[in-house]
Design a protein around this motif. Structure first.
Motif, PDB file in Angstrom:
ATOM      1  N   ALA A 248       0.710  -1.276   0.232  1.00 47.79           N
ATOM      2  CA  ALA A 248       0.220   0.113   0.005  1.00 47.79           C
ATOM      3  C   ALA A 248       0.879   1.265  -0.033  1.00 47.79           C
ATOM      4  O   ALA A 248       0.431   2.189  -0.722  1.00 47.79           O
ATOM      5  N   GLY A 249       1.980   1.274   0.814  1.00 47.29           N
ATOM      6  CA  GLY A 249       2.551   2.361   0.806  1.00 47.29           C
ATOM      7  C   GLY A 249       3.569   2.590  -0.461  1.00 47.29           C
ATOM      8  O   GLY A 249       3.722   3.867  -1.013  1.00 47.29           O
TER       9      GLY A 249
ATOM     10  N   TRP B 154      -6.102   8.704   0.960  1.00 51.48           N
ATOM     11  CA  TRP B 154      -5.837   7.835   2.149  1.00 51.48           C
ATOM     12  C   TRP B 154      -6.995   6.839   2.044  1.00 51.48           C
ATOM     13  O   TRP B 154      -6.670   5.658   2.719  1.00 51.48           O
ATOM     14  N   ILE B 155      -8.011   6.975   1.592  1.00 53.32           N
ATOM     15  CA  ILE B 155      -9.243   5.780   1.279  1.00 53.32           C
ATOM     16  C   ILE B 155      -8.700   5.026   0.260  1.00 53.32           C
ATOM     17  O   ILE B 155      -8.630   3.757   0.474  1.00 53.32           O
ATOM     18  N   MET B 156      -7.919   5.354  -0.931  1.00 58.47           N
ATOM     19  CA  MET B 156      -7.175   4.427  -1.663  1.00 58.47           C
ATOM     20  C   MET B 156      -6.148   3.493  -1.086  1.00 58.47           C
ATOM     21  O   MET B 156      -6.018   2.197  -1.165  1.00 58.47           O
ATOM     22  N   THR B 157      -5.283   4.230  -0.055  1.00 63.32           N
ATOM     23  CA  THR B 157      -4.340   3.590   0.571  1.00 63.32           C
ATOM     24  C   THR B 157      -5.071   2.439   1.385  1.00 63.32           C
ATOM     25  O   THR B 157      -4.553   1.201   1.605  1.00 63.32           O
ATOM     26  N   ILE B 158      -5.951   2.701   2.171  1.00 60.49           N
ATOM     27  CA  ILE B 158      -6.693   1.539   3.001  1.00 60.49           C
ATOM     28  C   ILE B 158      -7.497   0.516   1.904  1.00 60.49           C
ATOM     29  O   ILE B 158      -7.225  -0.648   2.278  1.00 60.49           O
TER      30      ILE B 158
ATOM     31  N   LEU C 221      -6.891  -5.026  -0.172  1.00 64.72           N
ATOM     32  CA  LEU C 221      -6.995  -5.862  -1.261  1.00 64.72           C
ATOM     33  C   LEU C 221      -5.656  -6.702  -1.239  1.00 64.72           C
ATOM     34  O   LEU C 221      -5.619  -7.949  -1.797  1.00 64.72           O
ATOM     35  N   VAL C 222      -4.560  -6.092  -1.058  1.00 65.16           N
ATOM     36  CA  VAL C 222      -3.564  -7.168  -0.789  1.00 65.16           C
ATOM     37  C   VAL C 222      -3.694  -8.274   0.293  1.00 65.16           C
ATOM     38  O   VAL C 222      -3.016  -9.235   0.311  1.00 65.16           O
TER      39      VAL C 222
ATOM     40  N   ILE D 202     -12.776  -6.175  -9.904  1.00 62.98           N
ATOM     41  CA  ILE D 202     -11.473  -6.446  -9.060  1.00 62.98           C
ATOM     42  C   ILE D 202     -11.788  -7.152  -7.923  1.00 62.98           C
ATOM     43  O   ILE D 202     -11.356  -8.203  -7.161  1.00 62.98           O
ATOM     44  N   ALA D 203     -12.707  -6.646  -6.911  1.00 58.09           N
ATOM     45  CA  ALA D 203     -13.391  -7.183  -5.621  1.00 58.09           C
ATOM     46  C   ALA D 203     -13.968  -8.400  -6.174  1.00 58.09           C
ATOM     47  O   ALA D 203     -13.619  -9.497  -5.468  1.00 58.09           O
TER      48      ALA D 203
END
Length: 276
Positions: free
Chosen positions: A145-146, A165-169, A174-175, A238-239
């Motif tokens: 994510a980082g 930030w939402i995309m990072t979460i 996802l990972v 993707i989900a």
């Protein structure tokens, strides 16, 4: 086909495939946030992923077989050295502030592979972050994510919006989801000390948990300030694809199920972005 199999195995075992997955996730970030393409950063991410993954996977193996390396391991070792040099080449083309951020993720990767903790915490001698009970999946998800979301933003403007930030979460979740088929597959190999998700709650509950996390991953898309029908549709696709891989994961699946097909999800995500 028999002649192609060794090449395909090298493609998987040398971490080229996982590097393409990380590269694809980084590219998706640029597309979704409308950031300019920085090829030195892209290529650094690609070659550093190969270097980091091969370091983590083969560090102990190389040390153990230092005088009698198997032929395939020697080839991967030489390939990893070349990728390491290319990684350094592109690293020094990046901005100083970006290199500092990269250093943080580099330290985490190093501690993930190198023994440094008291042995009383472990059933084996691999006293590193990778073998702390239940921590493995979170470390990998955090680094992915980082690197794939925050790093491109830091490199460009240092401004992290709410959407970022939402995309990072989302990327973190996802990972984690992509790791579940690996953990299910490795049930027959992993030490109980690792305390993986399937070991703690069982395969069936792991799949249920995966579905719930997948729903959260998708719903988070609606919390963004800038909503896009295209991004909502791609996130849903993707989900669903990821959840299907989790639902059909078993201990008896071949290594290619996780190492190739599951890790192809980020690549498919990028392809869908570019096509639609």
């Amino acid at each position: 086909m028999k002649r192609l199999k060794p090449l395909f195995d090298f493609y998987i075992n040398s971490s080229i495939h996982v590097a393409l997955a990380v590269f694809s996730m980084t590219y998706v970030t640029l597309l979704e946030l409308n950031l300019p393409i920085d090829w030195p950063l892209f290529l650094f991410v690609f070659f550093s992923t190969i270097t980091g993954y091969n370091f983590v996977k083969y560090f102990g193996m190389v040390k153990f077989h230092h005088r009698r390396l198997a032929r395939w391991l020697k080839v991967i070792q030489i390939f990893s050295l070349i990728c390491f040099l290319l990684m350094l080449w592109f690293l020094f083309q990046l901005k100083p502030k970006t290199i500092i951020y990269i250093g943080v993720f580099g330290v985490v990767t190093f501690l993930y592979a190198i023994p440094f903790l008291p042995k009383r915490y472990f059933m084996n001698r691999q006293n590193n972050l990778r073998n702390i009970g239940g921590l493995k999946v979170y470390v990998i998800a955090l680094v992915w994510a980082g690197v794939t979301v925050l790093l491109p933003i830091f490199d460009e403007n240092d401004v992290i919006t709410t959407d970022a930030w939402i995309m990072t979460i989302q990327r973190f979740l996802l990972v984690m989801l992509l790791m579940l088929p690996f953990e299910i597959r490795d049930l027959k190999y992993d030490s109980l000390k690792l305390a993986t998700v399937p070991q703690k709650i069982g395969v069936k509950n792991t799949k249920v948990m995966g579905v719930l996390v997948g729903i959260v991953f998708f719903v988070l898309e609606f919390l963004k300030d800038e909503l896009s029908l295209k991004l909502i549709a791609l996130t849903l696709a993707i989900a669903l694809i990821t959840l299907l891989f989790i639902v059909f994961a078993t201990k008896k699946r071949s290594d290619y199920y996780s190492s190739f097909w599951v890790e192809s999800v980020p690549i498919l995500w990028l392809i869908l972005h570019l096509v639609f």
